[in-house]
Design a protein around this motif. Structure first.
Motif, PDB file in Angstrom:
ATOM      1  N   ALA A  95       8.786   8.156 -12.684  1.00  0.00           N
ATOM      2  CA  ALA A  95       9.862   9.015 -12.158  1.00  0.00           C
ATOM      3  C   ALA A  95       9.425  10.314 -11.569  1.00  0.00           C
ATOM      4  CB  ALA A  95      10.612   9.508 -13.525  1.00  0.00           C
ATOM      5  N   ILE A  96       8.132  10.689 -11.786  1.00  0.00           N
ATOM      6  CA  ILE A  96       7.443  11.651 -11.177  1.00  0.00           C
ATOM      7  C   ILE A  96       6.392  11.195 -10.041  1.00  0.00           C
ATOM      8  CG2 ILE A  96       7.659  13.343 -12.840  1.00  0.00           C
ATOM      9  CD1 ILE A  96       4.964  12.774 -13.759  1.00  0.00           C
ATOM     10  N   ASP A  97       6.600   9.876  -9.523  1.00  0.00           N
ATOM     11  CA  ASP A  97       5.742   9.157  -8.442  1.00  0.00           C
ATOM     12  C   ASP A  97       4.336   9.330  -8.780  1.00  0.00           C
ATOM     13  OD1 ASP A  97       7.959   8.568  -7.055  1.00  0.00           O
ATOM     14  OD2 ASP A  97       8.115  10.101  -5.846  1.00  0.00           O
ATOM     15  N   HIS A  98       3.837   8.825 -10.097  1.00  0.00           N
ATOM     16  CA  HIS A  98       2.410   8.586 -10.174  1.00  0.00           C
ATOM     17  C   HIS A  98       2.255   7.093  -9.729  1.00  0.00           C
ATOM     18  CE1 HIS A  98      -0.997   7.938 -12.726  1.00  0.00           C
ATOM     19  NE2 HIS A  98      -1.251   9.319 -12.447  1.00  0.00           N
ATOM     20  N   ALA A  99       1.308   7.283  -8.643  1.00  0.00           N
ATOM     21  CA  ALA A  99       1.011   6.029  -7.998  1.00  0.00           C
ATOM     22  C   ALA A  99       0.254   4.756  -8.948  1.00  0.00           C
ATOM     23  CB  ALA A  99       0.109   6.035  -6.669  1.00  0.00           C
ATOM     24  N   GLY A 123       9.508  -2.791  -4.729  1.00  0.00           N
ATOM     25  CA  GLY A 123       9.839  -1.516  -4.524  1.00  0.00           C
ATOM     26  C   GLY A 123       8.794  -0.624  -5.193  1.00  0.00           C
ATOM     27  N   LEU A 124       8.304  -0.763  -6.390  1.00  0.00           N
ATOM     28  CA  LEU A 124       7.279  -0.084  -6.972  1.00  0.00           C
ATOM     29  C   LEU A 124       5.924  -0.054  -6.165  1.00  0.00           C
ATOM     30  CD1 LEU A 124       7.779  -0.680 -10.573  1.00  0.00           C
ATOM     31  CD2 LEU A 124       8.259   1.322  -9.620  1.00  0.00           C
ATOM     32  N   TYR A 125       5.564  -1.427  -5.749  1.00  0.00           N
ATOM     33  CA  TYR A 125       4.364  -1.413  -4.988  1.00  0.00           C
ATOM     34  C   TYR A 125       4.586  -0.714  -3.477  1.00  0.00           C
ATOM     35  CZ  TYR A 125       2.116  -5.111  -7.391  1.00  0.00           C
ATOM     36  OH  TYR A 125       1.594  -5.825  -8.691  1.00  0.00           O
ATOM     37  N   ALA A 128       4.226   3.252  -4.196  1.00  0.00           N
ATOM     38  CA  ALA A 128       2.884   3.574  -4.405  1.00  0.00           C
ATOM     39  C   ALA A 128       2.184   3.340  -2.947  1.00  0.00           C
ATOM     40  CB  ALA A 128       2.209   2.343  -5.346  1.00  0.00           C
ATOM     41  N   ALA A 129       2.415   2.514  -2.192  1.00  0.00           N
ATOM     42  CA  ALA A 129       1.613   2.290  -0.895  1.00  0.00           C
ATOM     43  C   ALA A 129       1.799   3.267   0.070  1.00  0.00           C
ATOM     44  CB  ALA A 129       2.088   0.943  -0.445  1.00  0.00           C
ATOM     45  N   ARG A 130       3.190   4.023  -0.178  1.00  0.00           N
ATOM     46  CA  ARG A 130       3.469   5.061   0.669  1.00  0.00           C
ATOM     47  C   ARG A 130       2.543   6.179   0.294  1.00  0.00           C
ATOM     48  NH1 ARG A 130       9.128   5.135  -0.730  1.00  0.00           N
ATOM     49  NH2 ARG A 130       9.564   3.057  -0.330  1.00  0.00           N
ATOM     50  N   GLN A 131       1.873   6.210  -0.667  1.00  0.00           N
ATOM     51  CA  GLN A 131       1.070   7.305  -1.188  1.00  0.00           C
ATOM     52  C   GLN A 131      -0.393   6.906  -1.058  1.00  0.00           C
ATOM     53  OE1 GLN A 131       1.821   8.459  -5.324  1.00  0.00           O
ATOM     54  NE2 GLN A 131       3.776   8.499  -5.223  1.00  0.00           N
ATOM     55  N   HIS A 132      -0.491   5.711  -0.250  1.00  0.00           N
ATOM     56  CA  HIS A 132      -1.936   5.441   0.137  1.00  0.00           C
ATOM     57  C   HIS A 132      -2.679   4.814  -1.168  1.00  0.00           C
ATOM     58  CE1 HIS A 132      -1.100   6.849   4.158  1.00  0.00           C
ATOM     59  NE2 HIS A 132      -0.481   7.980   3.572  1.00  0.00           N
ATOM     60  N   HIS A 133      -1.894   3.997  -1.999  1.00  0.00           N
ATOM     61  CA  HIS A 133      -2.772   3.573  -3.128  1.00  0.00           C
ATOM     62  C   HIS A 133      -3.355   2.017  -2.674  1.00  0.00           C
ATOM     63  CE1 HIS A 133      -3.548   1.920  -7.050  1.00  0.00           C
ATOM     64  NE2 HIS A 133      -3.425   3.253  -7.638  1.00  0.00           N
ATOM     65  N   HIS A 134      -4.540   1.837  -2.870  1.00  0.00           N
ATOM     66  CA  HIS A 134      -5.021   0.958  -2.261  1.00  0.00           C
ATOM     67  C   HIS A 134      -4.582  -0.636  -3.058  1.00  0.00           C
ATOM     68  CE1 HIS A 134      -8.217  -1.533  -0.344  1.00  0.00           C
ATOM     69  NE2 HIS A 134      -8.651  -2.154  -1.511  1.00  0.00           N
ATOM     70  N   GLN A 135      -4.591  -0.569  -4.087  1.00  0.00           N
ATOM     71  CA  GLN A 135      -4.196  -1.367  -4.807  1.00  0.00           C
ATOM     72  C   GLN A 135      -2.613  -2.120  -4.631  1.00  0.00           C
ATOM     73  OE1 GLN A 135      -4.669  -0.818  -9.150  1.00  0.00           O
ATOM     74  NE2 GLN A 135      -6.556  -2.021  -9.098  1.00  0.00           N
ATOM     75  N   ALA A 136      -1.758  -1.268  -4.428  1.00  0.00           N
ATOM     76  CA  ALA A 136      -0.396  -1.183  -4.002  1.00  0.00           C
ATOM     77  C   ALA A 136      -0.202  -2.029  -2.649  1.00  0.00           C
ATOM     78  CB  ALA A 136       0.411   0.090  -3.874  1.00  0.00           C
ATOM     79  N   VAL A 137      -1.193  -1.509  -1.740  1.00  0.00           N
ATOM     80  CA  VAL A 137      -1.476  -2.076  -0.300  1.00  0.00           C
ATOM     81  C   VAL A 137      -1.562  -3.496  -0.282  1.00  0.00           C
ATOM     82  CG1 VAL A 137      -2.578  -1.744   1.918  1.00  0.00           C
ATOM     83  CG2 VAL A 137      -1.735   0.209   0.857  1.00  0.00           C
ATOM     84  N   LEU A 138      -2.817  -3.837  -0.989  1.00  0.00           N
ATOM     85  CA  LEU A 138      -3.374  -5.039  -1.173  1.00  0.00           C
ATOM     86  C   LEU A 138      -2.391  -6.059  -1.974  1.00  0.00           C
ATOM     87  CD1 LEU A 138      -6.922  -4.693  -2.423  1.00  0.00           C
ATOM     88  CD2 LEU A 138      -6.220  -5.254  -0.200  1.00  0.00           C
TER      89      LEU A 138
END
Length: 146
Positions: A95-99, A123-125, A128-138
């Motif tokens: 809820a507080i956008d923790h990637a 949607g969660l991925y 998180a990808a918008r915050q440049h989280h590497h695992q989410a992008v992969l």
């Protein structure tokens, strides 16, 4: 070589302490095994442990809360008592956008065959990808490649 009176008294004192400790150990083992046969105390211990982790989370920052939630989720292999608090803590972090919490929760949801739940995971991925989280992008590349 005769023992002095003080040494004899000291040895008797040590024997008495040894006897008491053996009786205490035997009684503890007896009550632990007999109580276990009648009723398990594990659920109570698990609830106490969850309460301890919740109290820790109150004073923790976001990253520490995430570590606590991961630890609680790992403990679900011992009892389902840990599952609900772990997921609730993850949802609070989402809820507080923790990637990292979003990616972890998405990893759990993506395994579900239901298309709506998979859409929620995607949607969660994406969040998180918008915050440049590497695992989410992969994970998004892997999903889009299928």
């Amino acid at each position: 070589m005769a023992l002095s009176k003080k040494r004899i008294i000291f040895r008797r004192f040590l024997y008495v302490i040894l006897a008491f400790s053996l009786v205490f150990a035997g009684t503890t083992v007896y009550y632990r095994t007999s109580y276990k046969r009648t009723k398990s105390i594990a659920p109570i211990l698990f609830k106490i442990d969850v309460a301890r982790y919740k109290a820790k989370a109150i004073f923790a920052d976001e990253d520490e809360k995430y570590k606590i939630a991961r630890k609680l989720y790992a403990f679900t292999m011992f009892s389902n008592t840990y599952h609900a608090p772990a997921i609730k803590m993850m949802d609070e972090l989402i809820a507080i956008d923790h990637a990292e919490a979003m990616v972890f929760r998405a990893h759990l949801l993506i395994r579900n065959p239901d298309p709506e739940i998979k859409a929620e995971a995607i949607g969660l991925y994406e969040r998180a990808a918008r915050q440049h989280h590497h695992q989410a992008v992969l994970a998004l590349y892997k999903i889009q490649g299928q």
